[in-house]
Scaffold this active site. Structure first.
Site, mmCIF file in Angstrom:
data_model
loop_
_atom_site.group_PDB
_atom_site.id
_atom_site.type_symbol
_atom_site.label_atom_id
_atom_site.label_comp_id
_atom_site.label_asym_id
_atom_site.label_seq_id
_atom_site.Cartn_x
_atom_site.Cartn_y
_atom_site.Cartn_z
ATOM 1 C CE LYS A 115 -4.048 -2.095 0.301
ATOM 2 N NZ LYS A 115 -4.514 -2.724 1.542
ATOM 3 C CE LYS A 197 -5.421 -16.170 -7.118
ATOM 4 N NZ LYS A 197 -5.676 -16.180 -5.680
ATOM 5 C CE LYS A 200 -11.091 -6.112 -5.473
ATOM 6 N NZ LYS A 200 -12.043 -6.325 -4.413
#
Ligand code: TRP
Length: 336
Positions: A115, A197, A200
């Protein structure tokens, strides 16, 4: 009679739409667990403030996440389905746990470092103590099973550390939470572009969302990568072909899968036909979920009832824990 000894807790971030990977990787497990355990499933709206301080769309996102999970089979009558921000006890426990969490270990957290890289201009203390808040979510219900993916394992390890530290410092209140899934049931849902995979953040056209309309589903499936087909009987499938078969196994009948396996093995497979079949089976799988989620999302009264009922159940468990916490910490000054 269901086994009520183990308490299950998990949190769902209210960012992004649910996709097929979320469904088979997480929600399907929740739906199964609700039959066997005492479950607390929470929308992590407070956690989302660490990276999304703008709250304009929060309500809509929370409503969407709830609707999608209910449409997938999560039953608000069977579980406590609630919003993190509705349970004030979480914030209190978070505060106590913060005194037991060290700057050094928090700074070493992989998700924190990610982050910091992604939002270098918003490295706030909430981000640093994200795993502490997550620990509070879990141990507030004295949960032992936490259905989460691999990416959350470090947070779970930290949760065990914080819980143990609390127990040693003040007294045994918390059991050790551990990651839980039904082993072989944690299926990998491959993306449509032959890559990794379904997720999003990656290629939107390679990810099937439970909110995609029929045409978009067909378009995405038809775009999946194929080739001219095998030339030798019984050859090994390339990854991108194997992926199409994996997706088919999730939504198509066994007969259909077997037909295309046989076609592949005797080199008569027509990928166009296979993708058409997969597209139709995908539509049949996704359309009812999408429609149900839409109907729920438009029913504000129902959603309010769900959130209120969920919060009530969660509060009951939270209050019992916090009474114990204050007691062992010596914060109950008026006790006899
Ligand atoms: N951190 C989790 C995620 O990113 C969401 C979450 C918040 C959570 N609180 C939790 C998961 C408690 C499990 C238990 O997906």
């Amino acid at each position: 009679m269901a086994d009520k000894k183990n308490i299950v807790m998990s949190g769902i971030r209210p960012t992004g739409f649910l996709h097929l990977g979320n469904y088979f990787g997480a929600v399907k497990n929740y739906v199964r667990m609700q039959e066997e355990f005492e479950c607390y499933f929470m929308v992590a709206d407070l956690h989302s403030l660490t990276t999304h301080p703008d709250t304009k769309e929060l309500k809509l996102n929370v409503q969407r996440v709830l609707s999608e999970n209910i449409a997938c089979g999560l039953d608000p009558e069977k579980v406590a389905l609630y919003c993190q921000s509705h349970i004030y006890e979480t914030s209190e426990l978070y505060l106590y746990l913060n005194m037991l969490a060290y700057k050094g270990e928090l700074e070493k957290t992989v998700t924190f470092k990610d982050k910091v890289r992604q939002h270098p201009d918003n490295v706030n203390a909430g981000l640093l103590t994200y795993p502490v808040l997550q620990t509070a979510d879990i141990i507030l219900h004295r949960a032992t099973f936490v259905p989460v993916g691999k990416d959350q394992e470090q947070h779970l390890e930290m949760a065990r550390n914080f819980a143990n530290r609390f127990n040693h410092r003040y007294g045994e209140v918390f059991p050790e939470p551990q990651a839980f899934n039904y082993g072989s049931e944690l299926v990998k849902v491959p993306s449509l572009d032959g890559g990794g995979k379904m997720s999003k953040s990656e290629n939107q056209m390679a990810t099937l969302y439970l909110s995609d309309d029929d045409e978009l589903i067909r378009k995405k499936v038809m775009k999946a990568k194929t080739d001219a087909g095998p030339t030798e009987p019984n050859s090994v499938k390339p990854d991108y072909i194997e992926n199409i078969f994996l997706l088919m196994k999730l939504v198509s009948s066994e007969d259909v899968v077997k037909k295309f396996e046989d076609d592949y093995n005797n080199c008569s497979i027509r990928y166009g036909d296979m993708k058409k079949q997969l597209a139709e089976d995908m539509v049949r799988f996704i359309a009812p979920v999408r429609e149900k989620a839409e109907a729920i999302r438009n029913d504000e009264k129902y959603l309010k009832d769900v959130m209120e009922k969920g919060a009530e159940k969660a509060r009951k468990s939270a209050r019992a824990t916090m009474t114990l916490v204050r007691e062992v910490m010596g914060l109950n000054y008026f006790a006899p």
